[in-house]
Design a protein around this motif. Structure first.
Motif, mmCIF file in Angstrom:
data_model
loop_
_atom_site.group_PDB
_atom_site.id
_atom_site.type_symbol
_atom_site.label_atom_id
_atom_site.label_comp_id
_atom_site.label_asym_id
_atom_site.label_seq_id
_atom_site.Cartn_x
_atom_site.Cartn_y
_atom_site.Cartn_z
ATOM 1 N N SER A 211 0.841 -1.182 0.000
ATOM 2 C CA SER A 211 0.000 0.000 0.000
ATOM 3 C C SER A 211 0.881 1.237 0.000
ATOM 4 C CB SER A 211 -0.905 0.003 1.248
ATOM 5 O OG SER A 211 -1.624 1.217 1.354
ATOM 6 N N ASP B 182 -7.821 2.731 -2.729
ATOM 7 C CA ASP B 182 -8.580 3.114 -1.549
ATOM 8 C C ASP B 182 -9.232 4.477 -1.681
ATOM 9 O OD1 ASP B 182 -9.122 2.468 1.453
ATOM 10 O OD2 ASP B 182 -8.357 4.528 1.471
ATOM 11 N N SER B 183 -8.440 5.560 -1.881
ATOM 12 C CA SER B 183 -9.045 6.881 -1.806
ATOM 13 C C SER B 183 -8.175 7.949 -2.448
ATOM 14 C CB SER B 183 -9.304 7.249 -0.338
ATOM 15 O OG SER B 183 -8.076 7.303 0.376
ATOM 16 N N SER C 114 -12.597 2.833 -3.667
ATOM 17 C CA SER C 114 -12.808 1.396 -3.568
ATOM 18 C C SER C 114 -14.292 1.089 -3.764
ATOM 19 C CB SER C 114 -12.333 0.893 -2.203
ATOM 20 O OG SER C 114 -13.131 1.468 -1.177
#
Length: 307
Positions: A228, A251-252, A276
């Motif tokens: 990540s 994710d964002s 996501s």
């Protein structure tokens, strides 16, 4: 209000509880580096008091909420830094509380370049309020008593290389891998702590006398999970107003604003847009931070601070 993730409710009906919530991730990680790297404490050259709070996935009942209060200070005479932190995390009926102490030792490599080596020690407590959980089968005998887990010790290590223009940090904030047991509930495991490896780096660039750019990134590797990363770019206007954006893979995307009210007082806010599968189910995530650097009369506070 949208309902809590069904998976969480299903887990409450089994004899084994496994929660995926591990080390928290703040979008404004550069305002709170000691959360992941103990070597950061003391590097600011002043005593810093920090508060940060995050409300994740707004609109989903039981979504994560995290907060922390931290203080760290240099002990210049001994080339040391120390810090204390209290953190809380809530995910549905689960609540985690962490108490931590950080220590760093500073090595001067050149006139303006330093290397801090850090140690982290702490205790974590896990609790689950099963009696008030919105369970599919509230009559399940496994849900009649709350789970009050044991106090779990933790140790971590880190290294932080920095100057006025750049920084590089490498850390493992959680070295002890343990199962958090569910007390009297037979065959229950609340959580399995896993090793997390963090690498962060950043650089400060002068564009003109009124504008600076600060790109940075954070890499996180966890056992059994994909890599990540957070990539962030901040624009600094006249050393007061900071505007930027951040991307976390799979994710964002986040918008960040920060204002240095004075050379010592700093206020930050960020809003995350989920990319996501939760993008259509939540209203994003909010995060706010507030910090203050105490300048003692016997010390000269560097102004302003970029790292």
């Amino acid at each position: 209000m949208k309902k809590l993730l069904p998976l969480l409710l299903i887990l409450f009906g089994s004899t084994t509880f496994v929660f995926g919530q591990q080390d928290k991730m703040f979008t404004q990680y550069l305002n709170y580096p000691s959360a992941i790297n103990p070597a950061y404490v003391g590097s600011r050259g002043a005593t810093q008091i920090l508060g940060i709070a995050r409300r994740q996935w707004v609109g989903i009942d039981g979504a994560p909420r995290s907060s922390a209060v931290s203080v760290n200070t240099p002990i210049s005479f001994y080339n040391m830094g120390v810090g204390l932190t209290v953190e809380t995390d809530k995910l549905g009926p689960e609540k985690n509380t962490n108490f931590g102490a950080d220590f760093s030792y500073r090595l001067r490599l050149t006139h303006s370049t330093f290397l801090n080596l850090g140690l982290k020690a702490g205790l974590a407590h896990y609790k689950v309020d099963l009696r008030n959980a919105h369970a599919i089968n509230p009559g399940d005998p496994l849900l009649q008593d709350n789970i009050d887990g044991d106090w779990i010790p933790n140790f971590g290590v880190g290294a932080y290389l920095y100057s006025d223009r750049y920084f590089v940090g490498l850390s493992i904030p959680r070295l002890i891998q343990t199962d958090v047991e569910g007390g009297d509930l037979a065959n229950s495991t609340l959580d399995r702590n896993k090793l997390h490896y963090f690498l962060m780096a950043g650089y400060l660039m002068d564009v003109n006398p009124f504008l600076k750019l600060k790109p940075s990134m954070l890499l996180k590797a966890t056992q059994g999970s994909r890599l990540s990363y957070d990539a962030t770019l901040m624009a600094i206007f006249i050393d007061r107003l900071w505007l930027g954006a951040s991307y976390r893979n799979e994710d964002s995307v986040a918008a960040i604003v920060q204002f240095n009210v004075t050379n010592q007082l700093k206020l930050g806010y960020s809003y995350d847009f989920a990319t996501s599968k939760l993008s259509g189910r939540s209203d994003g995530s909010h995060e706010i931070s507030l910090s203050y650097d105490i300048a003692f009369k016997s010390k000269k506070l560097k102004s302003p601070r970029y790292f």
